[in-house]
Design a protein around this motif. Structure first.
Motif, PDB file in Angstrom:
ATOM      1  N   GLY A   1     -10.426   0.472  -3.710  1.00  0.00           N
ATOM      2  CA  GLY A   1     -10.356   1.335  -2.293  1.00  0.00           C
ATOM      3  C   GLY A   1      -9.400   2.495  -2.377  1.00  0.00           C
ATOM      4  N   GLY A   2      -8.313   2.755  -3.463  1.00  0.00           N
ATOM      5  CA  GLY A   2      -7.491   3.885  -3.612  1.00  0.00           C
ATOM      6  C   GLY A   2      -6.483   3.767  -2.785  1.00  0.00           C
ATOM      7  N   GLY A   3      -5.756   4.800  -2.417  1.00  0.00           N
ATOM      8  CA  GLY A   3      -4.538   4.936  -1.807  1.00  0.00           C
ATOM      9  C   GLY A   3      -3.291   5.102  -2.681  1.00  0.00           C
ATOM     10  N   THR A   4      -2.130   5.395  -2.089  1.00  0.00           N
ATOM     11  CA  THR A   4      -0.910   5.664  -2.846  1.00  0.00           C
ATOM     12  C   THR A   4       0.039   4.261  -2.927  1.00  0.00           C
ATOM     13  OG1 THR A   4      -0.927   7.857  -2.416  1.00  0.00           O
ATOM     14  CG2 THR A   4       1.143   7.118  -3.156  1.00  0.00           C
ATOM     15  N   LEU A   5      -0.233   3.748  -4.136  1.00  0.00           N
ATOM     16  CA  LEU A   5       0.489   2.429  -4.301  1.00  0.00           C
ATOM     17  C   LEU A   5       1.897   2.680  -5.053  1.00  0.00           C
ATOM     18  CD1 LEU A   5      -2.826   0.692  -4.955  1.00  0.00           C
ATOM     19  CD2 LEU A   5      -1.729   0.613  -2.901  1.00  0.00           C
ATOM     20  N   VAL A   6       2.867   2.151  -4.503  1.00  0.00           N
ATOM     21  CA  VAL A   6       4.141   2.153  -5.004  1.00  0.00           C
ATOM     22  C   VAL A   6       4.780   1.134  -5.526  1.00  0.00           C
ATOM     23  CG1 VAL A   6       6.507   3.681  -4.713  1.00  0.00           C
ATOM     24  CG2 VAL A   6       4.586   4.577  -3.754  1.00  0.00           C
ATOM     25  N   PRO A   7       5.071   0.594  -6.658  1.00  0.00           N
ATOM     26  CA  PRO A   7       6.001  -0.630  -6.737  1.00  0.00           C
ATOM     27  C   PRO A   7       7.361  -0.439  -6.415  1.00  0.00           C
ATOM     28  CG  PRO A   7       5.495   0.500  -8.819  1.00  0.00           C
ATOM     29  CD  PRO A   7       4.806   1.286  -7.973  1.00  0.00           C
ATOM     30  N   GLY A   8       7.661  -1.534  -6.186  1.00  0.00           N
ATOM     31  CA  GLY A   8       9.314  -1.690  -5.655  1.00  0.00           C
ATOM     32  C   GLY A   8      10.357  -1.538  -7.023  1.00  0.00           C
ATOM     33  N   GLN A   9       9.828  -2.319  -7.849  1.00  0.00           N
ATOM     34  CA  GLN A   9      10.708  -2.194  -9.275  1.00  0.00           C
ATOM     35  C   GLN A   9       9.709  -2.141 -10.271  1.00  0.00           C
ATOM     36  OE1 GLN A   9      10.694  -5.082  -7.000  1.00  0.00           O
ATOM     37  NE2 GLN A   9      12.083  -4.033  -5.675  1.00  0.00           N
ATOM     38  N   PRO A  10       9.410  -0.987 -10.730  1.00  0.00           N
ATOM     39  CA  PRO A  10       8.235  -0.859 -11.821  1.00  0.00           C
ATOM     40  C   PRO A  10       8.656  -1.757 -13.245  1.00  0.00           C
ATOM     41  CG  PRO A  10       8.835   1.194 -10.941  1.00  0.00           C
ATOM     42  CD  PRO A  10       9.653   0.347 -10.422  1.00  0.00           C
ATOM     43  N   THR A  11       9.802  -1.644 -13.598  1.00  0.00           N
ATOM     44  CA  THR A  11      10.499  -2.172 -14.804  1.00  0.00           C
ATOM     45  C   THR A  11      11.737  -3.212 -14.689  1.00  0.00           C
ATOM     46  OG1 THR A  11      12.133  -0.700 -15.348  1.00  0.00           O
ATOM     47  CG2 THR A  11       9.802  -0.254 -16.001  1.00  0.00           C
ATOM     48  N   SER A  12      12.059  -3.955 -15.554  1.00  0.00           N
ATOM     49  CA  SER A  12      13.030  -5.033 -15.523  1.00  0.00           C
ATOM     50  C   SER A  12      14.464  -4.011 -15.154  1.00  0.00           C
ATOM     51  CB  SER A  12      13.176  -5.618 -16.778  1.00  0.00           C
ATOM     52  OG  SER A  12      13.462  -4.918 -17.955  1.00  0.00           O
TER      53      SER A  12
ATOM     54  N   GLU B   1      12.237  -4.874  -0.991  1.00  0.00           N
ATOM     55  CA  GLU B   1      10.751  -4.148  -0.955  1.00  0.00           C
ATOM     56  C   GLU B   1       9.943  -4.605  -2.294  1.00  0.00           C
ATOM     57  OE1 GLU B   1       9.075   0.178  -1.209  1.00  0.00           O
ATOM     58  OE2 GLU B   1      10.137  -0.176   0.353  1.00  0.00           O
ATOM     59  N   ALA B   2       9.091  -5.047  -2.334  1.00  0.00           N
ATOM     60  CA  ALA B   2       8.231  -5.685  -3.603  1.00  0.00           C
ATOM     61  C   ALA B   2       7.255  -4.201  -3.727  1.00  0.00           C
ATOM     62  CB  ALA B   2       7.473  -6.949  -3.287  1.00  0.00           C
ATOM     63  N   PHE B   3       6.534  -4.088  -3.007  1.00  0.00           N
ATOM     64  CA  PHE B   3       5.576  -3.001  -3.008  1.00  0.00           C
ATOM     65  C   PHE B   3       5.201  -2.293  -2.031  1.00  0.00           C
ATOM     66  CE2 PHE B   3       2.130  -1.513  -5.908  1.00  0.00           C
ATOM     67  CZ  PHE B   3       2.513  -2.000  -7.135  1.00  0.00           C
ATOM     68  N   ARG B   4       4.639  -1.208  -1.811  1.00  0.00           N
ATOM     69  CA  ARG B   4       4.437  -0.136  -0.722  1.00  0.00           C
ATOM     70  C   ARG B   4       2.944   0.456  -0.716  1.00  0.00           C
ATOM     71  NH1 ARG B   4       7.626   2.485   3.360  1.00  0.00           N
ATOM     72  NH2 ARG B   4       9.516   1.279   2.473  1.00  0.00           N
ATOM     73  N   LYS B   5       2.552   0.649   0.146  1.00  0.00           N
ATOM     74  CA  LYS B   5       1.279   1.685   0.147  1.00  0.00           C
ATOM     75  C   LYS B   5       1.606   2.872   1.193  1.00  0.00           C
ATOM     76  CE  LYS B   5      -3.511   2.336   1.593  1.00  0.00           C
ATOM     77  NZ  LYS B   5      -4.482   1.516   2.370  1.00  0.00           N
ATOM     78  N   THR B   6       1.784   4.191   0.654  1.00  0.00           N
ATOM     79  CA  THR B   6       2.173   5.231   1.367  1.00  0.00           C
ATOM     80  C   THR B   6       1.390   6.067   1.951  1.00  0.00           C
ATOM     81  OG1 THR B   6       2.496   6.629  -0.630  1.00  0.00           O
ATOM     82  CG2 THR B   6       4.419   5.065   0.095  1.00  0.00           C
ATOM     83  N   ALA B   7      -0.116   5.878   1.534  1.00  0.00           N
ATOM     84  CA  ALA B   7      -1.112   6.745   1.974  1.00  0.00           C
ATOM     85  C   ALA B   7      -2.469   6.229   1.742  1.00  0.00           C
ATOM     86  CB  ALA B   7      -0.960   8.098   1.403  1.00  0.00           C
ATOM     87  N   GLY B   8      -3.352   6.644   2.341  1.00  0.00           N
ATOM     88  CA  GLY B   8      -4.772   6.040   1.741  1.00  0.00           C
ATOM     89  C   GLY B   8      -5.537   5.459   2.772  1.00  0.00           C
ATOM     90  N   ASN B   9      -6.878   5.254   2.829  1.00  0.00           N
ATOM     91  CA  ASN B   9      -7.647   4.599   3.754  1.00  0.00           C
ATOM     92  C   ASN B   9      -7.453   2.932   3.749  1.00  0.00           C
ATOM     93  OD1 ASN B   9      -8.814   4.300   1.410  1.00  0.00           O
ATOM     94  ND2 ASN B   9     -10.852   4.339   2.308  1.00  0.00           N
ATOM     95  N   GLY B  10      -8.047   2.328   4.344  1.00  0.00           N
ATOM     96  CA  GLY B  10      -8.318   1.035   4.591  1.00  0.00           C
ATOM     97  C   GLY B  10      -9.062   0.426   3.498  1.00  0.00           C
ATOM     98  N   ASN B  11      -9.543  -0.997   3.731  1.00  0.00           N
ATOM     99  CA  ASN B  11     -10.411  -1.576   2.968  1.00  0.00           C
ATOM    100  C   ASN B  11     -10.085  -1.482   1.450  1.00  0.00           C
ATOM    101  OD1 ASN B  11     -11.878  -2.427   5.127  1.00  0.00           O
ATOM    102  ND2 ASN B  11     -13.065  -0.577   5.323  1.00  0.00           N
TER     103      ASN B  11
END
Length: 177
Positions: free
Chosen positions: A114-125, A136-146
């Motif tokens: 479904g798309g959107g801007t998805l940002v991991p909280g901690q991409p690496t160790s 924060e574990a993960f965040r969606k900062t933009a995009g539509n629903g579904n």
């Protein structure tokens, strides 16, 4: 004799969800405060065993956020994570591993729709955070629903040198708002 002492110092770490949260399918669904967004996490994970003074690193299993709000704007959310103290024994014989010895990193997106801007909280160790407070574990900062996003976080537990051997249980809680 030295081998026996090392084996007695082994620790089994088991992460569990509370019984009221456990779904029959073996997964836990926690509904978020935001209507139309929910999160699915493993109900129970055995993180294996390690030795006193050592480090135990394992993947927690797939965490998934499902956003079914359609074209509502703004269509953003934040997934968080925290941990309890890990405990073995009961009553006066209870022993603990503090949650500031439990580290977490989300890693990258493993699956999304479904798309959107998805940002991991901690991409690496290298960005791992301790779970003694809500992180924060993960965040969606933009995009539509579904849409959905999934990731497979990694847990690292620094086992104290002086801790007693046993099966330690704790809860790692993910939520989304």
């Amino acid at each position: 004799m030295r081998l026996l002492a090392a084996l007695l110092g082994a620790i089994l770490i088991l992460v569990t969800a509370s019984p009221v949260d456990a779904a029959p399918s073996g997964r836990t669904v926690r509904l978020a405060r935001t209507v139309g967004v929910d999160i699915t996490v493993p109900a129970s994970v055995n993180l294996g065993s390690g030795f006193t003074g050592g480090t135990l690193t394992r993947q927690l299993g797939t965490v998934e956020v499902r956003d079914s709000r359609g074209q509502v704007n703004p269509n953003v959310w934040v997934a968080t994570v925290a941990a309890t103290v890990f405990v073995t024994g009961a009553g006066g014989a209870q022993r603990t591993i503090a949650n500031d010895r439990v580290s977490y990193w989300s890693g990258p997106v493993t699956r999304s729709t479904g798309g959107g801007t998805l940002v991991p909280g901690q991409p690496t160790s290298a960005q791992a955070v301790t779970l003694n407070v809500v992180r924060e574990a993960f965040r969606k900062t933009a995009g539509n629903g579904n849409n959905t996003v999934a990731w497979v976080p990694t847990i690292r537990i620094a086992i104290p040198a002086g801790v007693v051997g046993g099966t330690y249980r704790g809860t790692i809680t993910h939520s989304v708002t």
